[in-house]
Design a protein around this motif. Structure first.
Motif, mmCIF file in Angstrom:
data_model
loop_
_atom_site.group_PDB
_atom_site.id
_atom_site.type_symbol
_atom_site.label_atom_id
_atom_site.label_comp_id
_atom_site.label_asym_id
_atom_site.label_seq_id
_atom_site.Cartn_x
_atom_site.Cartn_y
_atom_site.Cartn_z
ATOM 1 N N LYS A 73 31.686 45.795 0.694
ATOM 2 C CA LYS A 73 30.343 45.980 0.143
ATOM 3 C C LYS A 73 30.287 47.533 -0.300
ATOM 4 C CE LYS A 73 28.565 42.227 2.632
ATOM 5 N NZ LYS A 73 27.394 41.426 2.789
ATOM 6 N N ARG A 74 29.038 47.785 -0.745
ATOM 7 C CA ARG A 74 28.772 49.246 -1.090
ATOM 8 C C ARG A 74 28.889 50.392 -0.010
ATOM 9 N NH1 ARG A 74 24.113 48.949 -5.853
ATOM 10 N NH2 ARG A 74 23.412 50.538 -4.350
ATOM 11 N N ARG A 75 28.227 49.747 0.886
ATOM 12 C CA ARG A 75 28.153 50.683 2.181
ATOM 13 C C ARG A 75 29.419 51.121 2.710
ATOM 14 N NH1 ARG A 75 25.468 46.450 4.398
ATOM 15 N NH2 ARG A 75 26.748 45.166 5.579
ATOM 16 N N TRP A 76 30.458 50.167 2.753
ATOM 17 C CA TRP A 76 31.898 50.464 2.948
ATOM 18 C C TRP A 76 32.311 51.453 2.123
ATOM 19 C CZ3 TRP A 76 33.854 50.050 7.553
ATOM 20 C CH2 TRP A 76 33.194 49.088 8.436
ATOM 21 N N ILE A 77 32.321 51.214 0.801
ATOM 22 C CA ILE A 77 32.876 52.065 -0.380
ATOM 23 C C ILE A 77 32.542 53.630 -0.056
ATOM 24 C CG2 ILE A 77 32.991 52.363 -2.691
ATOM 25 C CD1 ILE A 77 32.875 49.504 -3.143
ATOM 26 N N PHE A 78 30.982 53.646 0.111
ATOM 27 C CA PHE A 78 30.412 55.089 0.303
ATOM 28 C C PHE A 78 31.129 55.471 1.538
ATOM 29 C CE2 PHE A 78 26.635 53.523 -2.182
ATOM 30 C CZ PHE A 78 27.348 54.028 -3.423
ATOM 31 N N TRP A 79 31.223 54.750 2.842
ATOM 32 C CA TRP A 79 31.539 55.229 4.038
ATOM 33 C C TRP A 79 33.323 55.799 3.676
ATOM 34 C CZ3 TRP A 79 35.620 53.906 7.634
ATOM 35 C CH2 TRP A 79 35.578 54.477 8.671
ATOM 36 N N TRP A 80 34.045 55.134 2.930
ATOM 37 C CA TRP A 80 35.496 55.520 2.846
ATOM 38 C C TRP A 80 35.151 56.926 1.723
ATOM 39 C CZ3 TRP A 80 39.389 54.652 5.556
ATOM 40 C CH2 TRP A 80 39.590 53.685 6.137
ATOM 41 N N ILE A 81 34.447 56.876 1.191
ATOM 42 C CA ILE A 81 34.396 58.167 0.064
ATOM 43 C C ILE A 81 33.985 59.066 0.923
ATOM 44 C CG2 ILE A 81 33.315 59.036 -1.979
ATOM 45 C CD1 ILE A 81 33.253 56.334 -3.125
ATOM 46 N N ALA A 82 33.069 59.162 1.518
ATOM 47 C CA ALA A 82 32.495 60.227 2.573
ATOM 48 C C ALA A 82 33.774 60.629 3.635
ATOM 49 C CB ALA A 82 31.367 59.865 3.464
ATOM 50 N N ILE B 154 38.003 64.513 4.864
ATOM 51 C CA ILE B 154 39.423 64.977 5.214
ATOM 52 C C ILE B 154 39.830 66.110 4.226
ATOM 53 C CG2 ILE B 154 41.606 63.755 5.085
ATOM 54 C CD1 ILE B 154 40.427 61.152 6.335
ATOM 55 N N ILE B 155 39.475 65.925 3.172
ATOM 56 C CA ILE B 155 39.968 67.027 2.242
ATOM 57 C C ILE B 155 39.425 68.388 2.486
ATOM 58 C CG2 ILE B 155 39.644 67.691 -0.330
ATOM 59 C CD1 ILE B 155 39.935 64.708 -1.054
ATOM 60 N N LEU B 156 38.197 68.273 2.689
ATOM 61 C CA LEU B 156 37.475 69.798 3.277
ATOM 62 C C LEU B 156 38.190 70.063 4.568
ATOM 63 C CD1 LEU B 156 33.490 68.939 2.756
ATOM 64 C CD2 LEU B 156 35.066 70.605 1.458
ATOM 65 N N CYS B 157 38.345 69.330 5.404
ATOM 66 C CA CYS B 157 38.894 69.862 6.654
ATOM 67 C C CYS B 157 40.389 70.575 6.289
ATOM 68 C CB CYS B 157 39.129 68.803 7.808
ATOM 69 S SG CYS B 157 39.575 69.224 9.327
ATOM 70 N N GLN C 70 29.650 59.987 10.968
ATOM 71 C CA GLN C 70 30.546 59.013 10.413
ATOM 72 C C GLN C 70 30.832 57.878 11.438
ATOM 73 O OE1 GLN C 70 30.449 59.796 7.209
ATOM 74 N NE2 GLN C 70 32.284 58.904 6.878
ATOM 75 N N VAL C 71 30.963 58.257 12.458
ATOM 76 C CA VAL C 71 31.132 57.321 13.788
ATOM 77 C C VAL C 71 29.903 56.320 13.810
ATOM 78 C CG1 VAL C 71 31.358 56.907 15.932
ATOM 79 C CG2 VAL C 71 33.012 58.345 15.150
ATOM 80 N N ILE C 72 28.774 57.208 13.924
ATOM 81 C CA ILE C 72 27.533 56.033 13.833
ATOM 82 C C ILE C 72 27.288 55.355 12.507
ATOM 83 C CG2 ILE C 72 24.786 56.335 13.705
ATOM 84 C CD1 ILE C 72 25.137 58.955 15.241
ATOM 85 N N TRP C 73 27.793 55.831 11.335
ATOM 86 C CA TRP C 73 27.728 55.127 10.221
ATOM 87 C C TRP C 73 28.790 53.932 10.242
ATOM 88 C CZ3 TRP C 73 28.893 57.606 4.944
ATOM 89 C CH2 TRP C 73 28.186 56.781 3.718
ATOM 90 N N LEU C 74 29.699 54.008 10.873
ATOM 91 C CA LEU C 74 30.805 53.019 11.142
ATOM 92 C C LEU C 74 30.284 51.768 12.062
ATOM 93 C CD1 LEU C 74 33.696 51.958 10.687
ATOM 94 C CD2 LEU C 74 34.309 53.446 12.923
ATOM 95 N N ILE C 75 29.533 52.102 13.139
ATOM 96 C CA ILE C 75 28.961 51.365 13.867
ATOM 97 C C ILE C 75 27.876 50.653 13.428
ATOM 98 C CG2 ILE C 75 27.640 50.904 16.129
ATOM 99 C CD1 ILE C 75 29.283 53.404 17.194
ATOM 100 N N PHE C 76 26.958 51.262 12.424
ATOM 101 C CA PHE C 76 25.896 50.522 11.494
ATOM 102 C C PHE C 76 26.558 49.641 10.650
ATOM 103 C CE2 PHE C 76 23.410 50.344 7.737
ATOM 104 C CZ PHE C 76 22.292 49.703 8.392
ATOM 105 N N ASN C 77 27.710 49.911 9.898
ATOM 106 C CA ASN C 77 28.370 48.922 9.113
ATOM 107 C C ASN C 77 29.056 47.601 9.839
ATOM 108 O OD1 ASN C 77 27.843 50.525 6.864
ATOM 109 N ND2 ASN C 77 29.905 51.647 6.838
#
Length: 76
Positions: free
Chosen positions: A2-11, A16-19, A61-68
């Motif tokens: 679903k789109r929310r999972w795709i957005f979660w992975w992109i985020a 990870i790249i920024l870190c 991101q963890v809260i977003w994962l739980i929501f997903n």
């Protein structure tokens, strides 16, 4: 997926790249913006500050994962 999972992975990939870029900048620089020569202790301190700055996005991101996960259970 679903789109929310795709957005979660992109985020996550962006964070990870920024870190990774921030970590490489901290560990490879010889002099910081104030002109102070970086010792291993100062580099470690700068790295700890960088990690503290990335704790807030990690929590989001963890809260977003739980929501997903909960949203997927309701769909099934």
């Amino acid at each position: 997926m679903k789109r929310r999972w795709i957005f979660w992975w992109i985020a996550n990939i962006i964070w990870i790249i920024l870190c990774a870029v921030g970590t490489s900048v901290v560990w490879t620089r010889e002099v910081d913006g104030a002109g102070v020569t970086q010792t291993p202790q100062l580099k470690l301190l700068a790295f700890i500050v960088l990690l503290i700055a990335f704790i807030f996005p990690l929590i989001i991101q963890v809260i977003w994962l739980i929501f997903n996960f909960k949203a997927n259970k309701h769909v099934l």
